[in-house]
Design a protein around this motif. Structure first.
Motif, PDB file in Angstrom:
ATOM      1  N   SER A  70       0.808  -1.222   0.000  1.00  0.00           N
ATOM      2  CA  SER A  70       0.000   0.000   0.000  1.00  0.00           C
ATOM      3  C   SER A  70       0.839   1.269   0.000  1.00  0.00           C
ATOM      4  O   SER A  70       0.363   2.325  -0.381  1.00  0.00           O
ATOM      5  N   SER A  71       2.101   1.161   0.449  1.00  0.00           N
ATOM      6  CA  SER A  71       2.943   2.359   0.541  1.00  0.00           C
ATOM      7  C   SER A  71       4.244   2.146  -0.207  1.00  0.00           C
ATOM      8  O   SER A  71       4.961   1.185   0.048  1.00  0.00           O
ATOM      9  N   GLN A  72       4.530   3.020  -1.169  1.00  0.00           N
ATOM     10  CA  GLN A  72       5.783   2.963  -1.914  1.00  0.00           C
ATOM     11  C   GLN A  72       6.447   4.336  -1.904  1.00  0.00           C
ATOM     12  O   GLN A  72       6.791   4.900  -2.930  1.00  0.00           O
ATOM     13  N   SER A  73       6.614   4.872  -0.710  1.00  0.00           N
ATOM     14  CA  SER A  73       7.184   6.212  -0.561  1.00  0.00           C
ATOM     15  C   SER A  73       8.708   6.192  -0.595  1.00  0.00           C
ATOM     16  O   SER A  73       9.345   7.217  -0.382  1.00  0.00           O
ATOM     17  N   THR A  74       9.297   5.029  -0.859  1.00  0.00           N
ATOM     18  CA  THR A  74      10.755   4.909  -0.900  1.00  0.00           C
ATOM     19  C   THR A  74      11.149   4.030  -2.070  1.00  0.00           C
ATOM     20  O   THR A  74      10.346   3.209  -2.549  1.00  0.00           O
ATOM     21  N   ASN A  75      12.369   4.189  -2.542  1.00  0.00           N
ATOM     22  CA  ASN A  75      12.881   3.351  -3.622  1.00  0.00           C
ATOM     23  C   ASN A  75      13.455   2.038  -3.098  1.00  0.00           C
ATOM     24  O   ASN A  75      13.962   1.230  -3.877  1.00  0.00           O
ATOM     25  N   TYR A  76      13.410   1.850  -1.783  1.00  0.00           N
ATOM     26  CA  TYR A  76      13.973   0.653  -1.178  1.00  0.00           C
ATOM     27  C   TYR A  76      12.886  -0.345  -0.802  1.00  0.00           C
ATOM     28  O   TYR A  76      11.777   0.026  -0.411  1.00  0.00           O
ATOM     29  N   PHE A  77      13.226  -1.620  -0.897  1.00  0.00           N
ATOM     30  CA  PHE A  77      12.414  -2.692  -0.340  1.00  0.00           C
ATOM     31  C   PHE A  77      12.835  -2.817   1.123  1.00  0.00           C
ATOM     32  O   PHE A  77      14.009  -3.063   1.424  1.00  0.00           O
ATOM     33  N   CYS A  78      11.924  -2.601   2.038  1.00  0.00           N
ATOM     34  CA  CYS A  78      12.242  -2.450   3.457  1.00  0.00           C
ATOM     35  C   CYS A  78      11.865  -3.706   4.248  1.00  0.00           C
ATOM     36  O   CYS A  78      10.708  -4.132   4.229  1.00  0.00           O
ATOM     37  N   ILE A  79      12.849  -4.270   4.927  1.00  0.00           N
ATOM     38  CA  ILE A  79      12.645  -5.494   5.696  1.00  0.00           C
ATOM     39  C   ILE A  79      12.937  -5.195   7.162  1.00  0.00           C
ATOM     40  O   ILE A  79      14.101  -5.022   7.550  1.00  0.00           O
TER      41      ILE A  79
END
Length: 356
Positions: A70-79
């Protein structure tokens, strides 16, 4: 004089306080802020029953990992990671033949991680991620992500979160090739007196790797163990990485034991303007023959059995390094120095291909 000494003492005190303060800040950031993560993203992780230790021991399959798209406010895949995880405990494994990223964490606290990822989702730029699974083995946990393609990774560990950027190979490297050691698994290739072609092609690929690891050419290998990827998967690797060329390594065999020499196979039905299949095959044959001081067997058009070469859509050729059915070449193909010379010929052919 007394005033000068007092000034020097004050200066010294201030210097000491400054150094202490600076060290405190550095230690704080080292403990809590951005830290590089150990990357094994440059090579396919090797599975081998002969290795006493391997970071690629297949874990037991576990639960799915929730992906918040739902949120893609960053260019990183966040784990997100539990607070107890340290950067040095995290390893990225690039299983590019399976189009998978494995995030491996050294830990025996399986239940803690199961609970953590039951409550916490991965998030951010998830466009390249199809699905994720949490898996466990005795000494580590593994977050296994299926991807849409083959990628390289840039990663940082900050505030208990691993940030991963997916980078297409051609954006990460100017020069990209695929090396395909033929056969593998139950497909041994030509076999004579317990000598297997699949072992020879793998030995050559490992010698090739030692040379290219010191170069500016990024090499992807269809196998670096005793696996046997399908022909379609070998071809797909070249397409997915947008490789500049695909080089297959094969061994010849014939009922006529007197036959010997090095030849190259190319696809004459798929024309590539400029530097194409026949040019690559010619370079490979000439450079390998020169390196081993051998005999040139000529260029051969690909037939029905040459599935990889026939299906490739990048410049592709197979170098047949000798006849295992010839007693003299069979001896040579088992020698380490001879293997290295074959590898040098392949390396020289690639270098000259980039000069054209």
């Amino acid at each position: 004089m007394q005033q000068q000494n007092s000034l020097m003492k004050s200066t010294l005190v201030y210097c000491i306080l400054f150094v202490v303060a600076a060290m405190s800040v550095m230690l704080y950031y080292a403990a809590t802020k951005t830290v590089g993560v150990t990357d094994l993203a440059q090579d396919e992780v090797v599975h081998s029953a002969n290795q006493e230790e391997s970071v690629a021991v297949t874990p037991t399959e576990g639960d799915s990992i929730n992906i918040d798209r739902s949120s893609q406010s960053t260019n990183y895949f966040c784990i997100p990671m539990p607070e107890t995880v340290k950067a040095e405990e995290v390893v990225l494994e690039n299983h590019y033949m399976n189009k998978e990223l494995w995030v491996s964490i050294q830990s025996t606290k399986t239940q803690e991680y199961e609970e953590f990822y039951g409550l916490n989702s991965v998030y951010g730029d998830c466009e390249s991620v199809l699905e994720g699974h949490f898996e466990a083995s005795p000494e580590r946990v593994c977050l296994r992500f299926a991807l849409t393609g083959v990628y390289e990774y840039r990663s940082i560990f900050e505030d208990h979160t691993l940030y991963v950027e997916f980078v297409p190979p051609k954006e990460a490297y100017e020069r990209v090739i695929v090396i395909d050691p033929a056969y593998g698994g139950e497909e041994t290739g030509v076999a004579v007196d317990g000598i297997l072609s699949k072992d020879i092609t793998l030995n050559i690929a490992q010698a090739v790797k030692a040379l290219f690891d010191e170069s500016d050419v990024k090499v992807y290998y269809t196998r670096m163990d005793d696996s046997n990827p399908a022909a379609a998967d070998r071809v797909e690797l070249a397409a997915a990485t947008k490789a500049d060329m695909l080089i297959r390594i094969e061994v010849s065999g014939d009922e006529n034991s007197k036959l010997y020499g090095t030849s190259a196979v190319y696809n004459s039905k798929f024309f590539i303007p400029g530097f194409g299949n026949v040019e690559l095959a010619d370079l490979l044959e000439r450079e390998v023959v020169t390196a081993i001081s051998g005999k040139a067997g000529g260029l051969i058009e690909a037939g029905p059995a040459d599935e990889v070469i026939s299906a490739a859509t990048v410049p592709a050729a197979a170098i047949r390094v000798g006849y295992l059915t010839n007693s003299q070449e069979a001896i040579l193909l088992q020698r380490e120095d001879y293997i290295k010379r074959i590898a040098e010929g392949i390396y020289n052919a690639v270098e000259k291909a980039y000069e054209q």
